[in-house]
Design a protein around this motif. Structure first.
Motif, PDB file in Angstrom:
ATOM      1  N   ASN A 100      -7.333 -13.250   2.943  1.00  0.00           N
ATOM      2  CA  ASN A 100      -8.161 -14.561   3.943  1.00  0.00           C
ATOM      3  C   ASN A 100      -7.360 -15.884   4.269  1.00  0.00           C
ATOM      4  OD1 ASN A 100     -10.041 -12.459   5.011  1.00  0.00           O
ATOM      5  ND2 ASN A 100     -10.810 -12.389   3.057  1.00  0.00           N
ATOM      6  N   TRP A 101      -6.189 -16.218   3.848  1.00  0.00           N
ATOM      7  CA  TRP A 101      -5.370 -17.088   3.559  1.00  0.00           C
ATOM      8  C   TRP A 101      -6.196 -18.432   5.056  1.00  0.00           C
ATOM      9  CZ3 TRP A 101      -1.036 -19.304   5.950  1.00  0.00           C
ATOM     10  CH2 TRP A 101      -0.007 -20.554   5.963  1.00  0.00           C
ATOM     11  N   LEU A 102      -6.827 -19.439   4.431  1.00  0.00           N
ATOM     12  CA  LEU A 102      -7.414 -20.353   5.748  1.00  0.00           C
ATOM     13  C   LEU A 102      -6.392 -20.894   6.979  1.00  0.00           C
ATOM     14  CD1 LEU A 102      -9.966 -22.603   5.719  1.00  0.00           C
ATOM     15  CD2 LEU A 102      -8.311 -24.365   4.630  1.00  0.00           C
ATOM     16  N   TYR A 103      -4.908 -20.675   6.328  1.00  0.00           N
ATOM     17  CA  TYR A 103      -4.381 -20.634   7.610  1.00  0.00           C
ATOM     18  C   TYR A 103      -4.202 -20.154   8.399  1.00  0.00           C
ATOM     19  CZ  TYR A 103      -4.427 -25.091   4.290  1.00  0.00           C
ATOM     20  OH  TYR A 103      -4.977 -25.966   3.814  1.00  0.00           O
ATOM     21  N   ALA A 104      -4.547 -18.334   7.797  1.00  0.00           N
ATOM     22  CA  ALA A 104      -4.234 -17.520   8.990  1.00  0.00           C
ATOM     23  C   ALA A 104      -4.525 -17.612  10.468  1.00  0.00           C
ATOM     24  CB  ALA A 104      -4.775 -16.496   8.366  1.00  0.00           C
ATOM     25  N   PRO A 105      -5.567 -17.911  11.134  1.00  0.00           N
ATOM     26  CA  PRO A 105      -5.855 -18.038  12.528  1.00  0.00           C
ATOM     27  C   PRO A 105      -4.270 -19.405  12.927  1.00  0.00           C
ATOM     28  CG  PRO A 105      -8.406 -18.421  11.089  1.00  0.00           C
ATOM     29  CD  PRO A 105      -6.672 -18.386   9.765  1.00  0.00           C
ATOM     30  N   MET A 106      -4.721 -20.362  12.157  1.00  0.00           N
ATOM     31  CA  MET A 106      -3.156 -21.134  12.828  1.00  0.00           C
ATOM     32  C   MET A 106      -2.136 -19.888  13.249  1.00  0.00           C
ATOM     33  SD  MET A 106      -3.167 -24.924  10.820  1.00  0.00           S
ATOM     34  CE  MET A 106      -2.014 -25.239  11.543  1.00  0.00           C
ATOM     35  N   VAL A 107      -1.484 -19.567  12.636  1.00  0.00           N
ATOM     36  CA  VAL A 107      -0.446 -18.684  12.726  1.00  0.00           C
ATOM     37  C   VAL A 107      -1.045 -17.818  14.023  1.00  0.00           C
ATOM     38  CG1 VAL A 107       0.749 -16.588  11.603  1.00  0.00           C
ATOM     39  CG2 VAL A 107      -0.300 -19.018  10.226  1.00  0.00           C
TER      40      VAL A 107
ATOM     41  N   PHE B  72       1.062 -16.619  17.305  1.00  0.00           N
ATOM     42  CA  PHE B  72       1.608 -16.211  18.289  1.00  0.00           C
ATOM     43  C   PHE B  72       1.449 -15.724  19.314  1.00  0.00           C
ATOM     44  CE2 PHE B  72       0.995 -11.275  18.738  1.00  0.00           C
ATOM     45  CZ  PHE B  72       2.502 -11.230  19.579  1.00  0.00           C
ATOM     46  N   ASP B  73      -0.233 -15.833  18.962  1.00  0.00           N
ATOM     47  CA  ASP B  73      -1.026 -15.600  21.375  1.00  0.00           C
ATOM     48  C   ASP B  73      -0.742 -16.377  21.599  1.00  0.00           C
ATOM     49  OD1 ASP B  73      -2.565 -13.431  19.819  1.00  0.00           O
ATOM     50  OD2 ASP B  73      -4.197 -14.907  19.320  1.00  0.00           O
ATOM     51  N   SER B  74      -0.030 -17.993  21.513  1.00  0.00           N
ATOM     52  CA  SER B  74       0.042 -19.068  22.571  1.00  0.00           C
ATOM     53  C   SER B  74       1.643 -18.711  23.529  1.00  0.00           C
ATOM     54  CB  SER B  74       0.668 -20.435  22.126  1.00  0.00           C
ATOM     55  OG  SER B  74       1.426 -20.388  21.135  1.00  0.00           O
ATOM     56  N   GLY B  75       2.462 -18.321  22.187  1.00  0.00           N
ATOM     57  CA  GLY B  75       4.070 -17.492  22.896  1.00  0.00           C
ATOM     58  C   GLY B  75       4.656 -18.803  22.465  1.00  0.00           C
ATOM     59  N   GLU B  76       4.485 -19.451  22.245  1.00  0.00           N
ATOM     60  CA  GLU B  76       5.065 -20.742  21.637  1.00  0.00           C
ATOM     61  C   GLU B  76       5.892 -20.772  20.176  1.00  0.00           C
ATOM     62  OE1 GLU B  76       5.735 -24.082  23.348  1.00  0.00           O
ATOM     63  OE2 GLU B  76       4.513 -23.736  24.556  1.00  0.00           O
ATOM     64  N   THR B  77       7.531 -21.280  20.437  1.00  0.00           N
ATOM     65  CA  THR B  77       7.985 -20.900  18.902  1.00  0.00           C
ATOM     66  C   THR B  77       7.735 -22.315  18.683  1.00  0.00           C
ATOM     67  OG1 THR B  77       9.869 -21.607  19.972  1.00  0.00           O
ATOM     68  CG2 THR B  77       9.830 -18.878  19.790  1.00  0.00           C
ATOM     69  N   SER B  78       7.821 -23.709  18.601  1.00  0.00           N
ATOM     70  CA  SER B  78       7.842 -24.927  18.128  1.00  0.00           C
ATOM     71  C   SER B  78       6.565 -24.373  17.068  1.00  0.00           C
ATOM     72  CB  SER B  78       6.907 -25.728  18.916  1.00  0.00           C
ATOM     73  OG  SER B  78       5.831 -25.342  19.622  1.00  0.00           O
ATOM     74  N   CYS B  79       5.222 -23.802  17.478  1.00  0.00           N
ATOM     75  CA  CYS B  79       4.262 -24.217  15.852  1.00  0.00           C
ATOM     76  C   CYS B  79       4.585 -23.167  15.110  1.00  0.00           C
ATOM     77  CB  CYS B  79       2.855 -23.315  16.481  1.00  0.00           C
ATOM     78  SG  CYS B  79       3.065 -21.682  17.475  1.00  0.00           S
ATOM     79  N   THR B  80       4.927 -22.420  15.134  1.00  0.00           N
ATOM     80  CA  THR B  80       6.250 -21.159  13.777  1.00  0.00           C
ATOM     81  C   THR B  80       5.999 -22.865  11.888  1.00  0.00           C
ATOM     82  OG1 THR B  80       6.595 -20.160  14.862  1.00  0.00           O
ATOM     83  CG2 THR B  80       7.567 -20.163  12.645  1.00  0.00           C
ATOM     84  N   GLY B  81       5.576 -22.209  11.286  1.00  0.00           N
ATOM     85  CA  GLY B  81       5.231 -23.562  10.280  1.00  0.00           C
ATOM     86  C   GLY B  81       4.580 -24.290  10.083  1.00  0.00           C
ATOM     87  N   THR B  82       3.895 -24.767  10.686  1.00  0.00           N
ATOM     88  CA  THR B  82       2.623 -25.427  10.891  1.00  0.00           C
ATOM     89  C   THR B  82       1.445 -25.047  10.064  1.00  0.00           C
ATOM     90  OG1 THR B  82       2.673 -25.775  13.298  1.00  0.00           O
ATOM     91  CG2 THR B  82       0.945 -26.619  12.174  1.00  0.00           C
ATOM     92  N   ALA B  83       1.421 -23.691   9.986  1.00  0.00           N
ATOM     93  CA  ALA B  83       0.247 -23.382   8.658  1.00  0.00           C
ATOM     94  C   ALA B  83       0.693 -23.450   7.527  1.00  0.00           C
ATOM     95  CB  ALA B  83      -0.477 -22.096   9.488  1.00  0.00           C
ATOM     96  N   ALA B  84       2.653 -23.377   7.159  1.00  0.00           N
ATOM     97  CA  ALA B  84       2.089 -23.696   5.697  1.00  0.00           C
ATOM     98  C   ALA B  84       2.811 -24.870   5.701  1.00  0.00           C
ATOM     99  CB  ALA B  84       3.945 -22.911   5.762  1.00  0.00           C
ATOM    100  N   THR B  85       3.007 -25.504   6.092  1.00  0.00           N
ATOM    101  CA  THR B  85       3.093 -27.474   6.393  1.00  0.00           C
ATOM    102  C   THR B  85       1.384 -28.319   6.168  1.00  0.00           C
ATOM    103  OG1 THR B  85       4.763 -27.479   7.668  1.00  0.00           O
ATOM    104  CG2 THR B  85       3.862 -29.628   7.485  1.00  0.00           C
ATOM    105  N   MET B  86       0.742 -27.834   6.827  1.00  0.00           N
ATOM    106  CA  MET B  86      -0.197 -27.997   6.886  1.00  0.00           C
ATOM    107  C   MET B  86      -0.861 -27.565   4.972  1.00  0.00           C
ATOM    108  SD  MET B  86      -4.102 -27.917   8.770  1.00  0.00           S
ATOM    109  CE  MET B  86      -3.516 -28.628  10.483  1.00  0.00           C
TER     110      MET B  86
END
Length: 160
Positions: free
Chosen positions: A20-27, A31-45
């Motif tokens: 239940n990692w707090l940032y899992a929904p961001m990841v 993925f659902d968005s199909g964008e690659t630029s958001c990879t790592g955003t959850a870890a950064t936050m």
């Protein structure tokens, strides 16, 4: 020093236990968005928001937690791709049996990718020698490569 090494060695196990990692929904949204630029955003936050997130251990933990979410998504995509390939094999079995090997090809490709990912991320780890940044480098490598492979597997069954 041995205690620090032991804690760092156990980080992937600790991250794996965080279902239940707090940032899992961001990841998942990334993925659902199909964008690659958001990879790592959850870890950064996670690194910015969590106590100790700006330490080597904190950064490694945040990166490994995001990696675990990507790994769960990857396993889901892999199962879907394997089922899709097996279905194509059944359909081709009578018309063109020589092409009814897609499931085996998917399995072989995934096994080869795992070996490559592990070797590549170990190389990234080794680049830093005895520096503590080696843990961050390996965790980031695992996270990025897993995210990329998750998207590649997804593309396999949506392309044709």
């Amino acid at each position: 020093m041995k205690n620090v090494a032991l804690v760092l060695a156990l980080l992937p196990c600790a991250a794996a236990a965080q279902t239940n990692w707090l940032y899992a929904p961001m990841v998942e949204a990334c993925f659902d968005s199909g964008e690659t630029s958001c990879t790592g955003t959850a870890a950064t936050m996670c690194m910015a928001d969590e106590p100790g997130g700006d330490t080597t251990m904190g950064m490694t933990s945040c990166l490994m937690a995001e990696h675990e979410v990507w790994d769960q998504l990857l396993n889901t995509q892999y199962a879907l791709v394997l089922d899709y390939a097996a279905e194509m094999d059944v359909n081709a079995q009578f018309e063109a049996p020589e092409y009814a090997v897609r499931a085996d090809q998917v399995r072989a490709a995934q096994r080869a990718w795992i070996a490559f990912r592990d070797a590549n991320c170990t190389m990234q780890y080794g680049l830093w020698g005895s520096g503590s940044a080696r843990h961050v480098a390996k965790a980031e490598c695992l996270m990025l490569m897993t995210a990329t492979q998750t998207r590649a597997l997804h593309d396999y069954y949506i392309m044709p």
